[in-house]
Design a protein around this motif. Structure first.
Motif, PDB file in Angstrom:
ATOM      1  N   HIS A  34     -14.222 -88.048  43.306  1.00 22.94           N
ATOM      2  CA  HIS A  34     -13.692 -87.706  41.989  1.00 22.94           C
ATOM      3  C   HIS A  34     -12.850 -88.861  41.452  1.00 22.94           C
ATOM      4  O   HIS A  34     -11.652 -88.953  41.714  1.00 22.94           O
ATOM      5  CB  HIS A  34     -12.823 -86.437  42.059  1.00 22.94           C
ATOM      6  N   GLY A  35     -13.450 -89.750  40.675  1.00 20.85           N
ATOM      7  CA  GLY A  35     -12.683 -90.781  39.999  1.00 20.85           C
ATOM      8  C   GLY A  35     -12.158 -91.852  40.925  1.00 20.85           C
ATOM      9  O   GLY A  35     -12.552 -91.985  42.084  1.00 20.85           O
ATOM     10  N   GLU A  36     -11.217 -92.659  40.389  1.00 28.77           N
ATOM     11  CA  GLU A  36     -10.708 -93.803  41.145  1.00 28.77           C
ATOM     12  C   GLU A  36      -9.849 -93.364  42.312  1.00 28.77           C
ATOM     13  O   GLU A  36      -9.926 -93.915  43.401  1.00 28.77           O
ATOM     14  CB  GLU A  36      -9.902 -94.712  40.214  1.00 28.77           C
ATOM     15  N   ARG A  37      -8.973 -92.367  42.099  1.00 33.05           N
ATOM     16  CA  ARG A  37      -8.162 -91.841  43.197  1.00 33.05           C
ATOM     17  C   ARG A  37      -8.795 -90.574  43.731  1.00 33.05           C
ATOM     18  O   ARG A  37      -9.235 -89.712  42.966  1.00 33.05           O
ATOM     19  CB  ARG A  37      -6.745 -91.527  42.715  1.00 33.05           C
ATOM     20  N   PRO A  38      -8.867 -90.420  45.041  1.00 35.73           N
ATOM     21  CA  PRO A  38      -9.467 -89.204  45.590  1.00 35.73           C
ATOM     22  C   PRO A  38      -8.569 -87.993  45.367  1.00 35.73           C
ATOM     23  O   PRO A  38      -7.344 -88.111  45.277  1.00 35.73           O
ATOM     24  CB  PRO A  38      -9.573 -89.524  47.088  1.00 35.73           C
ATOM     25  N   LEU A  39      -9.193 -86.827  45.249  1.00 34.60           N
ATOM     26  CA  LEU A  39      -8.427 -85.594  45.256  1.00 34.60           C
ATOM     27  C   LEU A  39      -7.815 -85.386  46.640  1.00 34.60           C
ATOM     28  O   LEU A  39      -8.336 -85.850  47.643  1.00 34.60           O
ATOM     29  CB  LEU A  39      -9.326 -84.407  44.922  1.00 34.60           C
ATOM     30  N   PHE A  40      -6.688 -84.672  46.676  1.00 31.18           N
ATOM     31  CA  PHE A  40      -6.066 -84.288  47.929  1.00 31.18           C
ATOM     32  C   PHE A  40      -6.530 -82.871  48.276  1.00 31.18           C
ATOM     33  O   PHE A  40      -6.371 -81.951  47.470  1.00 31.18           O
ATOM     34  CB  PHE A  40      -4.538 -84.298  47.819  1.00 31.18           C
ATOM     35  N   LEU A  41      -7.104 -82.703  49.448  1.00 27.71           N
ATOM     36  CA  LEU A  41      -7.412 -81.381  49.975  1.00 27.71           C
ATOM     37  C   LEU A  41      -6.379 -81.083  51.046  1.00 27.71           C
ATOM     38  O   LEU A  41      -6.349 -81.741  52.089  1.00 27.71           O
ATOM     39  CB  LEU A  41      -8.826 -81.345  50.539  1.00 27.71           C
ATOM     40  N   VAL A  42      -5.501 -80.142  50.783  1.00 23.72           N
ATOM     41  CA  VAL A  42      -4.308 -79.931  51.595  1.00 23.72           C
ATOM     42  C   VAL A  42      -4.383 -78.573  52.287  1.00 23.72           C
ATOM     43  O   VAL A  42      -4.612 -77.543  51.632  1.00 23.72           O
ATOM     44  CB  VAL A  42      -3.038 -80.001  50.723  1.00 23.72           C
ATOM     45  N   THR A  43      -4.199 -78.575  53.603  1.00 24.92           N
ATOM     46  CA  THR A  43      -4.128 -77.342  54.377  1.00 24.92           C
ATOM     47  C   THR A  43      -2.718 -77.209  54.939  1.00 24.92           C
ATOM     48  O   THR A  43      -2.230 -78.117  55.608  1.00 24.92           O
ATOM     49  CB  THR A  43      -5.136 -77.357  55.543  1.00 24.92           C
ATOM     50  N   THR A  44      -2.067 -76.102  54.627  1.00 27.06           N
ATOM     51  CA  THR A  44      -0.715 -75.865  55.129  1.00 27.06           C
ATOM     52  C   THR A  44      -0.726 -74.673  56.074  1.00 27.06           C
ATOM     53  O   THR A  44      -1.433 -73.693  55.831  1.00 27.06           O
ATOM     54  CB  THR A  44       0.281 -75.604  53.984  1.00 27.06           C
ATOM     55  N   THR A  45       0.042 -74.788  57.143  1.00 29.89           N
ATOM     56  CA  THR A  45       0.196 -73.694  58.094  1.00 29.89           C
ATOM     57  C   THR A  45       1.676 -73.484  58.346  1.00 29.89           C
ATOM     58  O   THR A  45       2.409 -74.438  58.623  1.00 29.89           O
ATOM     59  CB  THR A  45      -0.509 -74.007  59.428  1.00 29.89           C
ATOM     60  N   GLY A  46       2.123 -72.232  58.263  1.00 28.44           N
ATOM     61  CA  GLY A  46       3.540 -71.946  58.439  1.00 28.44           C
ATOM     62  C   GLY A  46       4.321 -72.285  57.185  1.00 28.44           C
ATOM     63  O   GLY A  46       3.788 -72.780  56.189  1.00 28.44           O
ATOM     64  N   GLY A  47       5.608 -72.040  57.246  1.00 25.99           N
ATOM     65  CA  GLY A  47       6.446 -72.298  56.084  1.00 25.99           C
ATOM     66  C   GLY A  47       6.242 -71.240  55.017  1.00 25.99           C
ATOM     67  O   GLY A  47       5.330 -70.423  55.068  1.00 25.99           O
ATOM     68  N   SER A  48       7.079 -71.271  54.023  1.00 29.75           N
ATOM     69  CA  SER A  48       7.011 -70.321  52.918  1.00 29.75           C
ATOM     70  C   SER A  48       6.000 -70.801  51.885  1.00 29.75           C
ATOM     71  O   SER A  48       6.079 -71.941  51.422  1.00 29.75           O
ATOM     72  CB  SER A  48       8.395 -70.182  52.272  1.00 29.75           C
ATOM     73  N   GLN A  49       5.070 -69.926  51.501  1.00 32.10           N
ATOM     74  CA  GLN A  49       4.103 -70.293  50.470  1.00 32.10           C
ATOM     75  C   GLN A  49       4.813 -70.645  49.175  1.00 32.10           C
ATOM     76  O   GLN A  49       4.466 -71.623  48.501  1.00 32.10           O
ATOM     77  CB  GLN A  49       3.114 -69.151  50.231  1.00 32.10           C
ATOM     78  N   THR A  50       5.824 -69.873  48.829  1.00 31.61           N
ATOM     79  CA  THR A  50       6.574 -70.143  47.603  1.00 31.61           C
ATOM     80  C   THR A  50       7.253 -71.498  47.665  1.00 31.61           C
ATOM     81  O   THR A  50       7.209 -72.278  46.699  1.00 31.61           O
ATOM     82  CB  THR A  50       7.628 -69.038  47.362  1.00 31.61           C
ATOM     83  N   ALA A  51       7.861 -71.813  48.817  1.00 34.33           N
ATOM     84  CA  ALA A  51       8.548 -73.102  48.955  1.00 34.33           C
ATOM     85  C   ALA A  51       7.560 -74.258  48.869  1.00 34.33           C
ATOM     86  O   ALA A  51       7.843 -75.292  48.243  1.00 34.33           O
ATOM     87  CB  ALA A  51       9.311 -73.145  50.274  1.00 34.33           C
TER      88      ALA A  51
END
Length: 230
Positions: free
Chosen positions: A36-53
């Motif tokens: 996608h374009g010149e800069r790649p998209l970030f595909l981010v996986t998070t585990t733990g922590g507050s979803q809101t935070a």
């Protein structure tokens, strides 16, 4: 002969480092989508922590543009994130010649895991030979304040067995928790008891167990899972 390396890049200007500093109890894994374009998209996986935070940290971060929650499973969330800065804006003050950085994308190497940590990235990569690895490491040593810290370097003679990515403290915490009955049903011990056995804090035990379990899942089960539905 090819090499497998696990290393840290100490550079707080790298993408999403500020997000992790705001939510230090979350594990954040980054994949780069180069279609996608010149800069790649970030595909981010998070585990733990507050979803809101985590999502508040995305919204507040200057290097994060529009983002979308793609799916969730338990306390694991997957996001598609648009970079909020150009490459020059992101790393221009840290790296004077960005053409060198762009050249790394064509090096004889595959970076298969990026974990974002406070202060930089922890990565695992495959390198075609020692020259390819040396060039990669030398680039980051030249352009970062505290450089490139190597944790593990092995020859690619045989596939590694599941769990080899665990650090010694994670392995010790996991084994102690298991032997004391932490994973039994019903549970026969507590984080405090494990902490006393290891002579560390209960919060440190919790972090080590979480990181160890995440690593084992990523090495054994996650590669076989289909993508979560949008």
């Amino acid at each position: 002969m090819s090499l497998v390396a696990e290393f840290e890049i100490q550079c707080d200007a790298l993408p999403l480092v500020g997000v992790v500093e705001e939510v230090p109890d979350a594990t954040v894994i980054l994949d780069l989508q180069f279609t996608h374009g010149e800069r790649p998209l970030f595909l981010v996986t998070t585990t733990g922590g507050s979803q809101t935070a985590i999502e508040n940290a995305f919204t507040d971060a200057v290097d994060v543009g529009p983002w979308t929650l793609i799916g969730r499973a338990g306390d694991t969330h997957r996001y598609q994130v648009t970079p909020g800065l150009s490459l020059e804006e992101q790393l221009g003050e840290q790296i004077t010649d960005l053409s060198e950085l762009k050249a790394l994308a064509t090096a004889d190497a595959i970076i298969e895991r990026i974990e974002v940590e406070p202060g930089g990235w922890r990565q695992t990569g495959w390198f075609a030979d020692r020259d390819a690895f040396t060039s990669f490491a030398a680039f980051w040593q030249r352009h970062t304040d505290t450089g490139f810290r190597l944790h593990r370097l092995t020859r690619n003679c045989e596939p590694e067995s599941p769990g080899n990515g665990l650090t010694d403290p994670q392995y010790e915490a996991l084994r102690t928790a298991y032997e004391l009955g932490y994973f039994d049903i019903p549970r026969r011990t507590s984080l405090e008891a494990i902490a006393a056995e290891l002579d560390i804090s209960a919060s440190s035990v919790s972090e080590r167990l979480r990181r160890a379990q995440t690593q084992l899942i990523q090495e054994t089960m996650a590669p076989t899972w289909p993508p979560l539905p949008a």
